[in-house]
Design a protein around this motif. Structure first.
Motif, short mmCIF file in Angstrom:
data_model
loop_
_atom_site.label_atom_id
_atom_site.label_comp_id
_atom_site.label_asym_id
_atom_site.label_seq_id
_atom_site.Cartn_x
_atom_site.Cartn_y
_atom_site.Cartn_z
N PHE A 105 0.83 -1.21 0.00
CA PHE A 105 0.00 0.00 0.00
C PHE A 105 0.86 1.25 0.00
O PHE A 105 1.83 1.34 0.73
N LEU A 106 0.45 2.23 -0.79
CA LEU A 106 1.01 3.57 -0.70
C LEU A 106 0.31 4.34 0.41
O LEU A 106 0.89 5.19 1.07
N ALA A 107 -0.98 4.04 0.60
CA ALA A 107 -1.79 4.65 1.65
C ALA A 107 -2.98 3.74 1.91
O ALA A 107 -3.35 2.92 1.06
N LEU A 108 -3.59 3.91 3.07
CA LEU A 108 -4.76 3.12 3.46
C LEU A 108 -5.54 3.95 4.47
O LEU A 108 -4.96 4.55 5.37
N THR A 109 -6.85 3.99 4.29
CA THR A 109 -7.70 4.60 5.31
C THR A 109 -8.83 3.63 5.62
O THR A 109 -9.21 2.81 4.79
N SER A 110 -9.35 3.74 6.84
CA SER A 110 -10.53 2.96 7.20
C SER A 110 -11.48 3.88 7.95
O SER A 110 -11.06 4.70 8.76
N VAL A 111 -12.76 3.73 7.63
CA VAL A 111 -13.80 4.56 8.22
C VAL A 111 -14.96 3.66 8.61
O VAL A 111 -15.42 2.86 7.79
N PRO A 112 -15.46 3.79 9.84
CA PRO A 112 -16.61 2.97 10.22
C PRO A 112 -17.87 3.45 9.51
O PRO A 112 -18.10 4.65 9.35
N LEU A 113 -18.65 2.49 9.03
CA LEU A 113 -19.94 2.80 8.41
C LEU A 113 -21.09 2.42 9.33
O LEU A 113 -22.24 2.66 9.01
N GLY A 114 -20.79 1.80 10.42
CA GLY A 114 -21.77 1.34 11.39
C GLY A 114 -21.04 0.51 12.42
O GLY A 114 -19.83 0.34 12.35
N PRO A 115 -21.77 -0.08 13.36
CA PRO A 115 -21.10 -0.82 14.43
C PRO A 115 -20.36 -2.07 13.95
O PRO A 115 -19.40 -2.49 14.60
N ASP A 116 -20.77 -2.65 12.84
CA ASP A 116 -20.14 -3.88 12.36
C ASP A 116 -19.65 -3.77 10.92
O ASP A 116 -19.42 -4.79 10.27
N THR A 117 -19.49 -2.55 10.41
CA THR A 117 -19.09 -2.37 9.01
C THR A 117 -18.00 -1.31 8.91
O THR A 117 -18.07 -0.28 9.57
N LEU A 118 -17.03 -1.60 8.08
CA LEU A 118 -15.87 -0.73 7.91
C LEU A 118 -15.62 -0.55 6.42
O LEU A 118 -15.67 -1.52 5.66
N GLN A 119 -15.37 0.69 5.99
CA GLN A 119 -14.98 0.92 4.60
C GLN A 119 -13.49 1.18 4.56
O GLN A 119 -12.97 2.04 5.28
#
Length: 137
Positions: A36-50
């Motif tokens: 990876f050159l970069a990586l982000t993660s963002v929660p979309l709900g209590p059990d889901t991650l983008q």
């Protein structure tokens, strides 16, 4: 202020379910040699991650995703700027783009704590190559 700018592709994927789902996905990609050159993660709900993945080699990511049955959305376009960290560095980059009529719709950056920075500029497809020309010309 010294920096480099290059166009990069990025992909979205959603991880649902148990904690550790992102770990398992990232472990699979690492075993397939995806860097990876970069990586982000963002929660979309209590059990889901983008996850937003910026692979060094997009074809390798696509192949690894297929082998895992992973749905990825992309490629989308961004510019990765890396350089010497100093006060106002990002402001000067954004001013060059603004003066050229290039408008990123989102961005994310980080200092490495050793004098360098990285900044990802999310752009429309028609602006990505022009942004690189503006920043490197």
């Amino acid at each position: 202020m010294g920096y480099t700018a290059r166009r990069v592709d990025y992909y979205y994927t959603t991880v649902s379910g148990e904690p550790g789902g992102a770990y398992e996905l990232l472990t699979h990609l690492a075993k397939q040699g995806v860097n990876f050159l970069a990586l982000t993660s963002v929660p979309l709900g209590p059990d889901t991650l983008q996850l937003t993945i910026f692979p060094q080699d997009p074809l390798k990511l696509q192949s690894a995703a297929r082998s895992a049955g992973l749905a990825i959305n992309g490629p989308h376009y961004a510019v990765l700027v890396q350089g010497d960290d100093e006060v106002g560095a990002v402001a000067r980059i954004l001013e060059r783009l603004r003066s050229a009529g290039v408008q990123p719709y989102a961005s994310s950056g980080v200092s490495d704590g050793r004098g360098g920075f990285g900044h990802v500029l999310y752009l429309r497809a028609e602006d990505a190559d022009r942004a690189v020309r503006v920043l490197t010309g």
